[in-house]
Design an enzyme around this catalytic site. Structure first.
Site, PDB file in Angstrom:
ATOM      1  N   TYR A 105      13.096  23.721 -25.982  1.00 43.34           N
ATOM      2  CA  TYR A 105      13.974  23.612 -24.984  1.00 43.34           C
ATOM      3  C   TYR A 105      13.442  23.281 -23.933  1.00 43.34           C
ATOM      4  O   TYR A 105      14.206  22.549 -23.501  1.00 43.34           O
ATOM      5  CB  TYR A 105      14.798  24.733 -24.885  1.00 43.34           C
ATOM      6  CG  TYR A 105      15.516  25.446 -23.948  1.00 43.34           C
ATOM      7  CD1 TYR A 105      17.094  25.181 -24.901  1.00 43.34           C
ATOM      8  CD2 TYR A 105      15.783  25.744 -22.813  1.00 43.34           C
ATOM      9  CE1 TYR A 105      17.923  25.167 -24.014  1.00 43.34           C
ATOM     10  CE2 TYR A 105      16.787  25.920 -22.582  1.00 43.34           C
ATOM     11  CZ  TYR A 105      17.927  25.560 -22.848  1.00 43.34           C
ATOM     12  OH  TYR A 105      19.123  25.259 -21.978  1.00 43.34           O
ATOM     13  N   PRO A 124      29.426  33.871 -23.826  1.00 46.82           N
ATOM     14  CA  PRO A 124      29.368  35.150 -25.521  1.00 46.82           C
ATOM     15  C   PRO A 124      28.635  34.167 -26.126  1.00 46.82           C
ATOM     16  O   PRO A 124      27.330  35.969 -26.551  1.00 46.82           O
ATOM     17  CB  PRO A 124      29.902  33.877 -25.958  1.00 46.82           C
ATOM     18  CG  PRO A 124      31.533  32.821 -24.895  1.00 46.82           C
ATOM     19  CD  PRO A 124      30.615  33.153 -23.570  1.00 46.82           C
TER      20      PRO A 124
END
Length: 175
Positions: free
Chosen positions: A76, A112
Site C-alpha cells: 500500500y 464505512p
C-alpha cells in the site's frame, strides 16, 4: 465529448504482511488497482481533457502513507508513493497544455471501511477514540474534509497549483 476534471479515487489496502511474506499475487492485485488504475484512467482521459479549451484538472488520491512510513502494509505504501510521483511527473508533462495534476494525501478518515474495521475489533468507540488521539487536532477526519480539498483542486481557484501534494490529515504527519 470532453472531460474537465478527473479524480482518481479507487484504491485498496491489500494484505497487511511484511514485505518478505507478501506473495507476488497480493502485490500485483494491489498495484493493479492503486497504480494501474491511476495510469489507465489518466491515459484515457487526457485526449478528452485536451478537447477542453484551457486545460483541466487531474486529482489523484494518494495517502499520507505515500509520504511517510508506518511499518505496515508495504505494498500500500509503495503504491501510494507511486501515485504521488506519477502526479508530480504528469504535472510537468502536461503543464504546457494547462492540464494541472495534483495529489491529495488523506490521513485517517472515518469512512464505512474504517468504521467496519472498528466494529469488527469489538469496540468501535475505543477504536474511534484511539484514532482521534493520533491527530493533533484531536479527531479523525470525515469524508467531507477530503472532498473540499478536491473541490479546491478542481476549481479555477487553484489555477496556479500543479505538482502539489495536498495533505489533509489533522496534523498527523506534522507530529
Amino acid at each position: 465529448g470532453k472531460i474537465d476534471i478527473l479524480v482518481n479515487n479507487a484504491g485498496i489496502s491489500g494484505a497487511n504482511k511484511p514485505t518478505d511474506e507478501l506473495t507476488e499475487q497480493e502485490w500485483d492485485a494491489l498495484m493493479a488497482v492503486n497504480v494501474k488504475g491511476v495510469f489507465f484512467c489518466t491515459k484515457h482521459a487526457i485526449p478528452y481533457i485536451r478537447r477542453k479549451a484551457g486545460g483541466g484538472s487531474i486529482i489523484n488520491l494518494s495517502s499520507i502513507y505515500g509520504i511517510i512510513g508506518s511499518g505496515d502494509v508495504p505494498a500500500y505504501h509503495a503504491s501510494k508513493g507511486a501515485v504521488a510521483e506519477m502526479s508530480r511527473n504528469d504535472a510537468i508533462l502536461y503543464a504546457k497544455e494547462k492540464i494541472r495534476v495534483n495529489s491529495v494525501h488523506p490521513g485517517f478518515i472515518w469512512t464505512p471501511m474504517v468504521e467496519n474495521f472498528a466494529k469488527a475489533s469489538g469496540s468501535a468507540d475505543k477504536v474511534r477514540k484511539a484514532l482521534d488521539a493520533l491527530h493533533p487536532l484531536g479527531h479523525i477526519g470525515e469524508p467531507d474534509d477530503i472532498a473540499w480539498g478536491i473541490v479546491y483542486l478542481a476549481s479555477e481557484e487553484s489555477k496556479f497549483v500543479t505538482g502539489s501534494e495536498l495533505v489533509i490529515d489533522g496534523g498527523y504527519t506534522a507530529r
